[in-house]
Design an enzyme around this catalytic site. Structure first.
Site, PDB file in Angstrom:
ATOM      1  N   ARG A  60     -19.474   0.043 -28.828  1.00  0.00           N
ATOM      2  CA  ARG A  60     -19.070   1.419 -29.130  1.00  0.00           C
ATOM      3  C   ARG A  60     -18.263   1.531 -30.414  1.00  0.00           C
ATOM      4  NH1 ARG A  60     -17.586   3.729 -23.034  1.00  0.00           N
ATOM      5  NH2 ARG A  60     -19.751   3.883 -22.351  1.00  0.00           N
TER       6      ARG A  60
ATOM      7  N   HIS B 133     -12.332   9.230 -24.992  1.00  0.00           N
ATOM      8  CA  HIS B 133     -13.025   8.987 -23.732  1.00  0.00           C
ATOM      9  C   HIS B 133     -12.271   8.063 -22.782  1.00  0.00           C
ATOM     10  CE1 HIS B 133     -16.405   8.585 -21.034  1.00  0.00           C
ATOM     11  NE2 HIS B 133     -16.508   7.279 -21.240  1.00  0.00           N
TER      12      HIS B 133
ATOM     13  N   GLU C  17     -27.103  -0.721 -21.696  1.00  0.00           N
ATOM     14  CA  GLU C  17     -26.220   0.074 -22.548  1.00  0.00           C
ATOM     15  C   GLU C  17     -25.724  -0.797 -23.691  1.00  0.00           C
ATOM     16  OE1 GLU C  17     -23.232   1.913 -20.114  1.00  0.00           O
ATOM     17  OE2 GLU C  17     -24.689   3.135 -19.033  1.00  0.00           O
TER      18      GLU C  17
ATOM     19  N   HIS D 238     -15.766   7.686 -27.429  1.00  0.00           N
ATOM     20  CA  HIS D 238     -17.183   7.523 -27.102  1.00  0.00           C
ATOM     21  C   HIS D 238     -18.006   8.095 -28.251  1.00  0.00           C
ATOM     22  CE1 HIS D 238     -20.996   7.701 -25.006  1.00  0.00           C
ATOM     23  NE2 HIS D 238     -20.460   7.050 -23.985  1.00  0.00           N
TER      24      HIS D 238
ATOM     25  N   ARG E 227     -13.615  -1.583 -24.991  1.00  0.00           N
ATOM     26  CA  ARG E 227     -14.227  -1.753 -23.666  1.00  0.00           C
ATOM     27  C   ARG E 227     -15.746  -1.820 -23.760  1.00  0.00           C
ATOM     28  NH1 ARG E 227     -16.325   1.837 -19.833  1.00  0.00           N
ATOM     29  NH2 ARG E 227     -15.707   3.654 -21.064  1.00  0.00           N
TER      30      ARG E 227
END
Length: 547
Positions: free
Chosen positions: A290, A351, A126, A243, A386
């Site tokens: 992100r 998110h 990811e 997100h 994060r």
């Protein structure tokens, strides 16, 4: 004598339960803490709805852990620190990445459905991870698989007393120490004093403060708000992670997440002209962190005057897509979309709450007797942004550490809290009662449009003014779940806006249109809030530089 802050009663009988350890929350952090603590202590676990109505249960992503060949905790550490944009607590991150592999292996013993090929665990990749290290269960159904397995273990294989549909109104404090919580039973409306030697706060996040969120309806920030009222320090509330790929179609009560694992498997982001654009913003393309992906998407959307971009997986093999991502496939089908054939409209969506109740590396908050773990906590592992799939890992690792610290803490206590008496004040009818649904709509609209992905000082100040006006207007004759929720949401929304206005820079998940640059000299710091003795105090604490 306790000091509940929003709770009142109207003459009804108070029920009472006593535990050694009281756990609030039914996600991965709460279940892990409860199961571990029950090996020695009398444990009660309370959850606001059911175990299927948690953020953990909805999680599509997996769990990051350095268990693969060529991986190491040090590599995981560096990826996490880089994603955190200078605000990670390195000690906390070292705990996360070094203890994470063992905690994940233990979880695999409880939940046998982790994805394997020929007996070997499958590792996915990811955004911002330097190599594949994400374990999944049931493809994109990791959350529901893990949550169901842990809930079954708590029901059948432990001594945990489980209570669903229990809304926690307030933490109970005596002389500054937490001794349990007051709850509202959503089935019969009864109030219960849950008295405990130790309370573990694992109530999850607060996505419902925003108009568009992937979080379930129960995620209203109750844990952070009640801890703030009880005098606990809270911090980093401006860092709300959006997100990148929330499904951008109307008619969703909870926005469907289109998992990041798709980009990890090779899906692209395309703008209105059909062009792949993320490589212009970062050499990692769609696999950048992100915050960087969100910045790129917002820039493209603003330039083209559109509300979304597209996720393109049409170049990937259809049968494999459907098998690998069954939940995403089914959810898209409800909106007439086919992952293998269509460009999927996506836009950033609220998110995850990076900020929360301040803890040390053992989960201890600033209030004696109160621990916190999971999304409700601010351990320092996420910094300003994060790293993908570190959230479920955080709940596993730090709940385990909470359990290990309980023995030390409870062993030092001399007073049995079961003998304490409590006095909940009588409520006075307001005469009129505000429309909670309308108030909630006003709140989420303000947060979505003025404290959202891209922020500016004028809109943030307007948000504070509007939230203040809404708070002063509210009048409630009877207090129930909806009324307590809106008070909690207003508490949290106001503090988010305040911190976002104060931080005059762009860092991680906090994007200021009027302060687009990182400012380490002034803002490599945490914003910490506390409300001792009914008077809120605010402070700014420095981050210890890494050696």
């Amino acid at each position: 004598m306790t000091r509940p802050y929003v709770a009142t009663r109207s003459g009804e009988m108070l029920h009472r339960r006593s535990f050694d350890v009281l756990v609030l929350g039914g996600g991965i952090a709460g279940l892990t803490a409860a199961i571990g603590a029950a090996r020695r202590w009398r444990v009660g676990l309370l959850t606001k709805s059911t175990f299927e109505e948690t953020t953990t249960f909805l999680a599509q992503g997996g769990i990051a852990a350095a268990i693969g060949e060529g991986d190491s905790p040090e590599l995981h550490l560096q990826d996490t620190l880089q994603a955190g944009a200078g605000l990670c607590d390195e000690e906390a991150v070292r705990v996360l990445v070094s203890e994470g592999p063992d905690r994940v292996r233990e979880l695999m013993d409880i939940c046998p459905r982790f994805d394997k090929v020929d007996g070997q665990i499958v590792l996915g990749r990811e955004g911002a991870h330097s190599l594949p290290r994400i374990v999944h269960a049931g493809g994109d159904a990791t959350g529901s698989e893990v949550s169901s397995a842990l809930a079954e273990a708590a029901r059948l294989g432990s001594r945990v007393q489980l209570y669903e549909d229990e809304f926690v109104i307030d933490l109970l404090t005596v002389d500054g120490r937490c001794v349990g919580a007051l709850t509202l039973n959503l089935a019969d409306g009864g109030l219960t004093l849950n008295v405990a030697m130790v309370t573990v706060l694992a109530t999850g996040g607060a996505g419902q403060v925003y108009g568009r969120t992937t979080n379930p309806l129960v995620a209203t920030g109750d844990g952070v708000a009640m801890a703030y009222r009880a005098g606990a320090a809270i911090r980093d509330l401006e860092f709300v992670q959006f997100h990148p790929t929330g499904l951008a179609v109307p008619g969703q009560q909870t926005v469907q997440l289109v998992t990041e694992a798709l980009r990890g498997e090779g899906a692209y982001l395309r703008n209105a002209a059909g062009e792949r654009f993320m490589t212009e913003y970062d050499s990692r393309g769609e696999l950048a962190s992100r915050d960087i992906v969100v910045r790129g998407m917002v820039a493209e959307m603003r330039r083209d005057g559109v509300e979304h971009v597209h996720l393109d997986a049409t170049h990937l093999e259809a049968g494999w897509l459907y098998e690998r991502f069954p939940r995403v496939t089914a959810g898209l089908r409800e909106h007439g979309l086919d992952l293998a054939k269509d460009l999927i409209p996506v836009a950033p969506v609220c998110h995850y709450f990076i900020g929360g109740v301040v803890t040390d590396v053992w989960g201890r908050t600033t209030v004696p007797g109160l621990y916190a773990s999971g999304e409700v906590a601010s351990t320092g592992v996420h910094g300003a942004n994060r790293l993908a799939s570190n959230s479920l890992l955080e709940g596993l690792v730090f709940s385990d550490r909470v359990v290990r610290d309980l023995d030390r803490y409870i062993g030092r206590l001399g007073e049995d809290v079961r003998r304490l008496s409590f006095d909940i004040p009588e409520g006075a009818p307001a005469g009129t009662s505000s429309d909670t649904a309308a108030a909630r709509g006003r709140l989420t609209d303000v947060m979505q449009h003025k404290v959202g992905v891209l922020r500016r000082a004028p809109e943030l100040q307007e948000a504070l003014d509007e939230l203040g006006a809404l708070t002063s207007e509210l009048r409630f004759d009877l207090m129930g779940e909806a009324e307590y929720e809106i008070l909690n949401m207003l508490t949290l929304g106001t503090q988010i806006a305040k911190c976002a206005l104060l931080r005059g820079e762009s860092r991680g998940a906090h994007l200021r249109d009027d302060f687009p640059e990182l400012d380490d000299e002034r803002w490599r710091k945490h914003i910490t809030l506390r409300l001792p003795e009914h008077e809120r105090s605010e402070g700014v604490g420095k981050v210890t530089p890494r050696e």
